[in-house]
Design an enzyme around this catalytic site. Structure first.
Site, short mmCIF file in Angstrom:
data_model
loop_
_atom_site.label_atom_id
_atom_site.label_comp_id
_atom_site.label_asym_id
_atom_site.label_seq_id
_atom_site.Cartn_x
_atom_site.Cartn_y
_atom_site.Cartn_z
N HIS A 96 -7.48 -6.06 0.48
CA HIS A 96 -6.32 -5.17 0.46
C HIS A 96 -5.27 -5.58 1.48
CE1 HIS A 96 -4.02 -1.58 -0.27
NE2 HIS A 96 -4.21 -1.12 0.95
N ASP A 145 -1.41 14.64 12.97
CA ASP A 145 -1.59 15.96 12.37
C ASP A 145 -0.95 16.02 10.99
OD1 ASP A 145 -3.02 16.89 14.54
OD2 ASP A 145 -1.28 17.80 15.52
N SER A 188 0.84 -1.20 0.00
CA SER A 188 0.00 0.00 0.00
C SER A 188 0.88 1.26 0.00
CB SER A 188 -0.96 -0.05 1.20
OG SER A 188 -2.05 0.81 1.02
#
Length: 250
Positions: free
Chosen positions: A230, A171, A85
């Site tokens: 996946h 963040d 991924s």
């Protein structure tokens, strides 16, 4: 310098570097890395802004590829590289920019394209957890009821209970999400042996992607693991290990 976990001992077989996906860590690959280390040295890394690796203000694939290049350079010899991924995208950028560092490449269930989905829901769920009230993982789980249980369990692996913090730079991952689900323009190609190994039930690597893959990876081969999605390495670990081993040992 990326934090890494090493398995096995160096020998005449090329070492294997494993790069995990978004929200993952080297720890997630421990079982497969240990099994594959019976014949080779295996290094699983924590990608930047994940696990025990340093936090940075950016999370681009160029940056991640540079991190991996530094790790491979420290090995002092070309290595095989396996990326899943997000880690697969970073590995593809690495391969096209530093083909001399890679012997064989395995890309697990991802293509060199941008995707329309976002991964903001897990980030929002993690940010919403009141860490001041966490004494055990189940305390956090009870605050993450909006997520699928499998996703919840996976994310909780990145929760440091003792320090009451996430081992993810949430963040920055949020700010850089467009880059993470996207893919940068790249030039060059990697002409070494490459395997695009996908889950048979996943839609991340489609037939239409081959026309994009082939110019970049002219020696690419394609294989699927039946009934896997996946997260093919977690859903079908034995089949995944066997496929990777067969390709690397060719």
């Amino acid at each position: 310098m990326l934090d890494l976990t090493a398995y096995g001992t160096p020998n005449d077989t090329p070492p294997l570097l494993i790069a995990h996906g978004l929200f993952g860590s080297a720890r997630n690959w421990g079982v497969i890395a240990k099994r594959l280390s019976d014949t080779r040295h295996v290094i699983a890394v924590d990608m930047r802004n994940h696990g025990n690796s340093p936090w940075f203000s950016t999370h681009s694939y160029e940056d991640m590829a540079a991190d991996l290049a530094k790790t491979l350079g420290d090995l002092g010899q070309p290595a095989d590289v396996l990326g899943h991924s997000m880690g697969g995208k970073a590995a593809m950028v690495l391969a096209t920019r530093h083909p001399d560092l890679i012997n064989k490449l395995v890309v697990a269930d991802i293509a060199p394209v941008g995707y329309s989905h976002s991964q903001m829901e897990p980030i929002d769920a993690m940010k919403a957890v009141d860490l001041s009230k966490i004494d055990k993982r189940s305390d956090a789980a009870s605050q993450m009821t909006n997520l699928d249980q499998g996703v919840q369990s996976f994310l909780l692996q990145s929760l440091d209970i003792q320090q009451r913090k996430w081992l993810l730079n949430l963040d920055v991952l949020a700010a850089e999400m467009d880059k993470i689900v996207g893919f940068p323009p790249i030039s060059g190609s990697f002409e070494g042996p490459t395997l695009f190994l996908s889950g048979g039930a996943s839609d991340y690597v489609l037939p239409k992607h081959r026309q994009i893959i082939k110019p970049l990876f002219p020696n690419a081969k394609f294989a699927k693991i039946p009934n896997a999605g996946h997260w093919l390495h977690a859903e079908k670990p034995r089949e995944f290990e066997a496929a990777v081993r067969a390709f690397l040992d060719m």
